[in-house]
Design a protein around this motif. Structure first.
Motif, PDB file in Angstrom:
ATOM      1  N   SER A 107       1.344  46.621  -0.860  1.00 13.43           N
ATOM      2  CA  SER A 107       2.691  46.258  -1.266  1.00 13.43           C
ATOM      3  C   SER A 107       3.216  47.227  -2.317  1.00 13.43           C
ATOM      4  O   SER A 107       2.460  47.723  -3.161  1.00 13.43           O
TER       5      SER A 107
ATOM      6  N   GLU B 156       3.289  45.990  -6.496  1.00  5.54           N
ATOM      7  CA  GLU B 156       4.012  44.755  -6.809  1.00  5.54           C
ATOM      8  C   GLU B 156       3.844  44.335  -8.260  1.00  5.54           C
ATOM      9  O   GLU B 156       4.588  43.459  -8.748  1.00  5.54           O
TER      10      GLU B 156
ATOM     11  N   ILE C  99       5.990  47.059   2.267  1.00  9.22           N
ATOM     12  CA  ILE C  99       4.694  47.703   2.441  1.00  9.22           C
ATOM     13  C   ILE C  99       4.868  49.216   2.356  1.00  9.22           C
ATOM     14  O   ILE C  99       5.755  49.790   3.006  1.00  9.22           O
TER      15      ILE C  99
END
Length: 252
Positions: free
Chosen positions: A67, A101, A43
């Motif tokens: 993320s 991500e 995170i």
């Protein structure tokens, strides 16, 4: 031990990248606050710390960005000469950069969500630095340099620079063609002779430097002021201006 101040920034069992930037409003003394962005447990989050931390409040958490895997932070600002050295005077808040991500690289002016924008795509690593800005030529600004490694191993960068018309803008993405190999790590640097550079680690774990030309144009010379003044009684004399040449026509 007499020169360096060593402090623990952050600890954690699943701690990833950490990037910090000091804020400085004057060319002398210590910075007044330190800004930080980090990856912990996958995170991306931010924090600030007053400096010096006289109340011992430590790092104060600010906001999360979801993320991510790679982060960077850098202040914009201008260079001011103090005691024969150029020192960066920063803005109030820094720019932050993070890779999510999906390998999308984002940028944002600290907590201003309206400034959030996609910086690039297919990115695995990001780093940022405020490079040299020429104090004499407004268009000679290396700006905030954001360097990043793409998923194919190439190195690219974007600059936030002052333009020739005195406005500021994010410029187009450029590939660092001077490095033709595949990169696995990247950092940025500035030198004392007004250059900035890329430090790149390739797949064979060899480190390469790509350095710019000097962005100085008078910054290396301390400014001097010449003043003239009269003493005693002054006499003013009228001057007659005469032409020093005349037109002449030649024929062959």
């Amino acid at each position: 031990s007499d020169y360096w101040t060593v402090e623990t920034i952050r600890t954690g069992d699943d701690l990833g990248e950490v990037s910090i930037a000091p804020r400085r409003f004057t060319p002398y003394g210590a910075p007044n606050r330190i800004y930080e962005i980090h990856v912990d447990g996958g995170i991306v989050a931010t924090a600030i710390r007053e400096y010096p931390d006289k109340l011992e409040d430590g790092w104060k958490a600010q906001f999360s960005l979801g993320s991510g895997s790679s982060v960077a932070i850098a202040f914009d600002g201008y260079w001011s000469r103090y005691k024969k050295r150029w020192r960066l005077i920063t803005g109030e808040k820094p720019w932050i950069f993070w890779v999510d991500e999906n390998n999308v690289l984002w940028r944002q002016y600290w907590d201003d969500e309206s400034s959030k924008a996609q910086h690039s795509a297919n990115v695995v690593k990001v780093t940022a630095l405020r490079a040299w800005k020429n104090v004499n030529l407004p268009g000679s600004d290396q700006g905030i340099v954001v360097g990043f490694i793409k998923t194919d191993g190439t190195v690219s960068y974007k600059n936030y620079c002052q333009q020739g018309d005195y406005t500021y803008a994010w410029e187009s993405e450029r590939q660092l063609s001077e490095f033709p190999d595949s990169a696995i790590n990247l950092n940025l640097l500035i030198t004392n002779d007004y250059r900035m550079g890329f430090a790149i680690e390739d797949t064979l774990h060899q480190v390469h430097w790509v350095i710019t030309s000097r962005n100085w144009a008078g910054m290396a010379l301390e400014q001097h002021i010449l003043a003239a003044s009269g003493k005693g009684q002054q006499e003013f004399i009228e001057i007659n201006y005469l032409g020093g040449f005349s037109n002449e026509q030649l024929e062959v």
